[in-house]
Scaffold this active site. Structure first.
Site, PDB file in Angstrom:
ATOM      1  N   LYS A   1      -3.635  -0.108   8.919  1.00  0.00           N
ATOM      2  CA  LYS A   1      -3.828  -1.124   7.880  1.00  0.00           C
ATOM      3  C   LYS A   1      -2.520  -1.832   7.566  1.00  0.00           C
ATOM      4  O   LYS A   1      -1.452  -1.212   7.532  1.00  0.00           O
ATOM      5  CB  LYS A   1      -4.368  -0.489   6.589  1.00  0.00           C
ATOM      6  CG  LYS A   1      -5.764   0.069   6.702  1.00  0.00           C
ATOM      7  CD  LYS A   1      -6.369   0.353   5.332  1.00  0.00           C
ATOM      8  CE  LYS A   1      -5.681   1.483   4.630  1.00  0.00           C
ATOM      9  NZ  LYS A   1      -6.419   1.878   3.398  1.00  0.00           N
TER      10      LYS A   1
ATOM     11  N   ARG B   1      -7.352  -8.525  -8.586  1.00  0.00           N
ATOM     12  CA  ARG B   1      -8.017  -9.802  -8.791  1.00  0.00           C
ATOM     13  C   ARG B   1      -9.483  -9.552  -9.072  1.00  0.00           C
ATOM     14  O   ARG B   1      -9.950  -8.412  -9.037  1.00  0.00           O
ATOM     15  CB  ARG B   1      -7.884 -10.671  -7.536  1.00  0.00           C
ATOM     16  CG  ARG B   1      -8.395  -9.952  -6.278  1.00  0.00           C
ATOM     17  CD  ARG B   1      -8.441 -10.842  -5.070  1.00  0.00           C
ATOM     18  NE  ARG B   1      -8.620 -10.111  -3.838  1.00  0.00           N
ATOM     19  CZ  ARG B   1      -9.778  -9.662  -3.359  1.00  0.00           C
ATOM     20  NH1 ARG B   1     -10.893  -9.846  -4.067  1.00  0.00           N
ATOM     21  NH2 ARG B   1      -9.854  -9.023  -2.213  1.00  0.00           N
TER      22      ARG B   1
ATOM     23  N   HIS C   1     -14.971  -4.547   9.074  1.00  0.00           N
ATOM     24  CA  HIS C   1     -14.306  -4.076   7.858  1.00  0.00           C
ATOM     25  C   HIS C   1     -14.497  -5.028   6.686  1.00  0.00           C
ATOM     26  O   HIS C   1     -13.737  -4.980   5.718  1.00  0.00           O
ATOM     27  CB  HIS C   1     -12.804  -3.840   8.105  1.00  0.00           C
ATOM     28  CG  HIS C   1     -12.522  -2.948   9.261  1.00  0.00           C
ATOM     29  ND1 HIS C   1     -12.929  -1.632   9.302  1.00  0.00           N
ATOM     30  CD2 HIS C   1     -11.900  -3.184  10.447  1.00  0.00           C
ATOM     31  CE1 HIS C   1     -12.546  -1.097  10.453  1.00  0.00           C
ATOM     32  NE2 HIS C   1     -11.937  -2.011  11.166  1.00  0.00           N
TER      33      HIS C   1
ATOM     34  N   HIS D   1     -17.479   3.457   1.171  1.00  0.00           N
ATOM     35  CA  HIS D   1     -16.526   2.616   0.438  1.00  0.00           C
ATOM     36  C   HIS D   1     -17.092   2.450  -0.967  1.00  0.00           C
ATOM     37  O   HIS D   1     -18.048   1.712  -1.182  1.00  0.00           O
ATOM     38  CB  HIS D   1     -16.388   1.265   1.144  1.00  0.00           C
ATOM     39  CG  HIS D   1     -15.479   0.301   0.432  1.00  0.00           C
ATOM     40  ND1 HIS D   1     -14.427  -0.307   1.059  1.00  0.00           N
ATOM     41  CD2 HIS D   1     -15.472  -0.159  -0.828  1.00  0.00           C
ATOM     42  CE1 HIS D   1     -13.813  -1.107   0.202  1.00  0.00           C
ATOM     43  NE2 HIS D   1     -14.442  -1.038  -0.959  1.00  0.00           N
TER      44      HIS D   1
ATOM     45  N   LYS E   1       0.814  -1.215   0.000  1.00  0.00           N
ATOM     46  CA  LYS E   1       0.000   0.000   0.000  1.00  0.00           C
ATOM     47  C   LYS E   1       0.848   1.267   0.000  1.00  0.00           C
ATOM     48  O   LYS E   1       0.478   2.267  -0.618  1.00  0.00           O
ATOM     49  CB  LYS E   1      -0.961  -0.018   1.190  1.00  0.00           C
ATOM     50  CG  LYS E   1      -2.018  -1.116   1.091  1.00  0.00           C
ATOM     51  CD  LYS E   1      -2.999  -1.050   2.246  1.00  0.00           C
ATOM     52  CE  LYS E   1      -4.077  -2.125   2.119  1.00  0.00           C
ATOM     53  NZ  LYS E   1      -3.548  -3.482   2.267  1.00  0.00           N
TER      54      LYS E   1
ATOM     55  N   GLY F   1      -9.368  -7.456   2.348  1.00  0.00           N
ATOM     56  CA  GLY F   1     -10.492  -8.184   2.925  1.00  0.00           C
ATOM     57  C   GLY F   1     -10.759  -7.835   4.375  1.00  0.00           C
ATOM     58  O   GLY F   1     -11.393  -8.611   5.086  1.00  0.00           O
ATOM     59  N   GLY F   2     -10.272  -6.669   4.828  1.00  0.00           N
ATOM     60  CA  GLY F   2     -10.521  -6.269   6.206  1.00  0.00           C
ATOM     61  C   GLY F   2      -9.584  -6.890   7.218  1.00  0.00           C
ATOM     62  O   GLY F   2      -9.682  -6.597   8.412  1.00  0.00           O
TER      63      GLY F   2
ATOM     64  N   GLU G   1     -10.303   0.808  -5.192  1.00  0.00           N
ATOM     65  CA  GLU G   1     -11.168   1.164  -4.070  1.00  0.00           C
ATOM     66  C   GLU G   1     -10.886   2.588  -3.607  1.00  0.00           C
ATOM     67  O   GLU G   1      -9.724   2.988  -3.471  1.00  0.00           O
ATOM     68  CB  GLU G   1     -10.971   0.182  -2.914  1.00  0.00           C
ATOM     69  CG  GLU G   1     -11.329  -1.258  -3.281  1.00  0.00           C
ATOM     70  CD  GLU G   1     -11.312  -2.182  -2.078  1.00  0.00           C
ATOM     71  OE1 GLU G   1     -10.734  -1.796  -1.037  1.00  0.00           O
ATOM     72  OE2 GLU G   1     -11.872  -3.285  -2.173  1.00  0.00           O
TER      73      GLU G   1
END
Length: 738
Positions: free
Chosen positions: A192, A326, A269, A242, A150, A198-199, A309
């Site tokens: 994060k 993906r 999340h 989101h 990230k 996927g939270g 996102e």
């Protein structure tokens, strides 16, 4: 045999260039084209089944891989051939890169589709496939790596003029340094993991005092899920939405967006209900989102299906959050509103073809929702569950209703993997009609055997604020009281009488008037026991637990209807609403010949209703006993209810003698593995103090002390497995003798 000569190849390339050129798509010279004739799906469950359906439609043979516990799963039976790749633990099976590539080569598969999760965003796996001349159905490893970290992706996005949010993405990872950076940014802070999604590995620290606790929990979860506990921190946006954009790229440099999805309603999340398009978004914002997402994809040379996102504030300003390299779980809603098959696009692009449509030919039509149906207990903080699907019946699929699943009745949801049972996907010409279709089909979802979130999903879809489109990531917390109403202390007398009638008719050989037989299939009139006594009206008394309410129903047979149904006069006592002291009821049961489902039809005080009935037999497991029960699923949009029969007294005494009473003790809320034990025998603990950390369904759960006390014993060691309701730590009172 006719063969494709170099001249033919040139002609085909020329035709391809002319055809796609007319369509407005770029076609590069030198892009290798390879036909996929056999495809290995390196995944399990519903996504493996989803990919197989499209592959079979395209005439492509399919190869499944499976762990030892998945031997009888649906994706194994759907495939043309299947190979066992190891034990249940993902690290020993679905994450074994070398073994999966070896299976692809030995089976003759030209390509591997990774699905989502597992190896789908693993750059090393994509590189291994390339080295072994196996097509990886996904983006190049460079794009996975750039977007998977990230902190790196934020720098790339900033350079590509994609809006990013303020945060710290540096290499210094000590707790003290991250805390200082958090103080500079200002609380609340989003923590994060730099890898994954996927939270998992994500926490929110609302204030300085709980930052370190949340940071360490996120680190442990990230290390367990992704093998990397490096964190980034960002300013947490208040009331964020989101909103994500589906993008697609090909090997020829083309990239398009297929509009946005709103995935704001989440728990832990993780998404609960997704929809497309996002409600309330202006046309201008929609175009800006799409164009920003395409810039993001082109910045990393993206190929295949991907999702960019964004976090969006109440003024519709949006900021890059991450890119999932993906196919997403929620991709069906995009397919429903664009009329596309994204898996088919993936496979065509993986073969070297340009994508099927250019941007101006991708249109938005109607509205679509997806509800994720999980084995979990919403009333217990959405705790994941495991166990057999004793009964499973979903809606009938049509062009506007899809049920994406990888399980069938009788299958087992195991604690080793994600607890998703199915995805219910609906389409309507507008949001209101699509939402009504979602509500009505959730009512038709019948699952018995383990806790699910179906009832919660219906409550959510029926919420007026959700219907208005006022969604954000804190929606569930904000509307908690509406979504989780207090459990009723009483039930209606009508429901109590209906439940008693169901028990009477299903526990004896009562006559089925439509099929001229009883529920066991008997046609012999002497096999029926109607309780006839000379000169006396037959009576019965039934004690039941409906939800948490104890009721007793007395029934007296007073006659028959013109259709031959027995008429009862019933009275109810116990935890019932104040109301009718005496109720007149008649009814019958029938078995649907197509589905073999049992339905009971009752008329109470001239109001006729129909319930689907699912019986659940008594279970004895260790020191605990679960009594006989049945579930009533009404056809009139009321909530389903569980009706439990009282246990014989000798069984309750036996369970108590075996230590089955765990009141006031910390027990396992689900089946899982003990990750960390935080106390030792002799320790004094206070209510709410963390005792044990468990891992289940790839998520971390902290088990806390239910009361003050002293640790008498710790029942499980780290890395051991514990079943649901198992006693983890035995506590005694502070003043008990040693």
């Amino acid at each position: 045999m006719w063969r494709l000569t170099p001249l033919h190849r040139l002609s085909f390339k020329s035709w391809q260039k002319r055809f796609y050129g007319i369509a407005g798509l770029e076609v590069k010279e030198g892009v290798e084209t390879r036909q996929i004739e056999k495809l290995l799906i390196a995944n399990r469950g519903e996504i493996a089944c989803r990919v197989m359906r499209t592959a079979k439609k395209m005439g492509i043979q399919t190869v499944a891989v499976y762990s030892e516990v998945d031997r009888n799963q649906m994706h194994v039976e759907m495939a043309d051939e299947a190979y066992c790749i190891g034990p249940a633990a993902p690290t020993l099976s679905y994450l074994k890169m070398d073994k999966i590539v070896d299976v692809a080569k030995s089976s003759g598969a030209q390509a591997i589709h990774p699905g989502y999760g597992f190896l789908s965003e693993n750059a090393e796996f994509a590189e291994l496939c390339s080295q072994e001349n196996v097509i990886f159905v996904g983006p190049p490893s460079t794009a996975i790596r750039d977007m998977g970290i990230k902190s790196t992706s934020k720098k790339i996005m900033s350079a590509a003029n994609v809006p990013i949010i303020e945060g710290y993405h540096g290499e210094t990872q000590t707790n003290d340094h991250l805390l200082r950076e958090a103080e500079k940014i200002g609380f609340p802070i989003m923590i994060k993991a730099v890898r994954g999604g996927g939270g998992k590995g994500m926490r929110i620290a609302m204030e300085k005092e709980n930052f370190i606790e949340q940071l360490e929990a996120a680190r442990r979860e990230a290390k367990s899920s992704f093998g990397d506990d490096v964190m980034l921190i960002e300013k947490y946006v208040d009331r964020p939405r989101h909103v994500e954009v589906q993008v697609f790229g090909d090997h020829h440099g083309n990239a398009v967006y297929l509009f946005e999805r709103d995935c704001s309603v989440q728990r832990r999340h993780q998404k609960v209900i997704e929809e497309s398009p996002a409600p309330g978004i202006s046309h201008e914002t929609r175009v800006e989102l799409g164009e920003a997402a395409v810039r993001a994809a082109k910045a990393v040379g993206y190929v295949g299906a991907g999702t960019v996102e964004f976090v969006m504030d109440p003024e519709q300003k949006f900021y890059f959050m991450e890119m999932n390299t993906r196919l997403q779980v929620e991709h069906p809603v995009t397919e429903m509103v664009t009329g596309t098959d994204l898996v088919e696009w993936q496979l065509k692009v993986a073969q070297g073809e340009p994508m099927p449509l250019e941007q101006k030919n991708i249109t938005l039509r109607g509205h679509s929702f997806e509800a994720r149906i999980y084995a979990e207990d919403p009333d217990n903080d959405f705790m994941p569950g495991a166990g057999p699907l004793h009964y499973l019946s979903g809606p009938v699929e049509t062009d506007s209703i899809r049920v994406e699943t990888g399980v069938r009745q009788g299958d087992e949801v195991t604690p080793d993997y994600d607890p998703m049972i199915a995805k219910l996907v609906v389409w309507g010409p507008d949001r209101a009609q699509a939402l009504r279709k979602l509500q009505s089909n959730l009512i038709n979802y019948t699952i018995v055997g383990l806790d699910t979130n179906v009832k919660f999903l219906y409550q959510l879809a029926s919420n007026s604020h959700f219907a208005s489109g006022d969604v954000h990531t804190g929606f569930i917390e904000q509307h908690f009281g509406e979504l989780f109403p207090s459990k009723a202390a009483t039930v209606s007398p009508q429901l109590a009488c209906q439940a008693a009638f169901v028990h009477m008719i299903t526990s004896s050989n009562n006559f089925n008037k439509e099929e001229n037989q009883d529920l066991a299939g008997n046609t012999d009139p002497f096999s029926r026991c109607a309780g006839f006594m000379v000169n006396l009206s037959p009576t019965s008394e039934t004690s039941l637990k409906i939800g948490d309410c104890d009721v007793t129903v007395q029934a007296i047979r007073i006659g028959t209807t013109s259709n031959g149904e027995t008429i009862y006069s019933m009275s109810v006592s116990g935890d019932v609403d104040v109301g009718a002291d005496e109720i007149t009821l008649s009814g019958y049961a029938r078995v649907d010949p197509e589905t073999a489902a049992t339905y009971v039809v009752t008329t109470v005080n001239d109001v006729t209703q129909r319930h689907k009935v699912v019986m659940f037999p008594e279970k004895v497991k260790g020191s605990s006993v679960e009594p006989d029960s049945f579930h009533l699923f009404p056809s009139h949009h009321s909530a389903s209810v569980k009706v439990t029969l009282p246990l014989p007294s000798f069984l309750t005494r036996q369970a108590a003698a075996a230590g089955g009473n765990t009141a006031g003790q910390p027990i396992a809320p689900m089946t899982g593995k003990i990750e960390k034990v935080l106390v030792s025998p002799g320790d004094n603990v206070t209510r709410g103090q963390p005792l044990v950390v468990m891992i289940a369904m790839k998520m971390e759960h902290t088990i806390r002390a239910p009361r003050d006390g002293v640790v008498e014993s710790v029942r499980y060691a780290e890395q051991e497995s514990a079943e649901k309701d198992a006693l983890l730590v035995k506590l005694k009172e502070l003043d008990e003798p040693q």
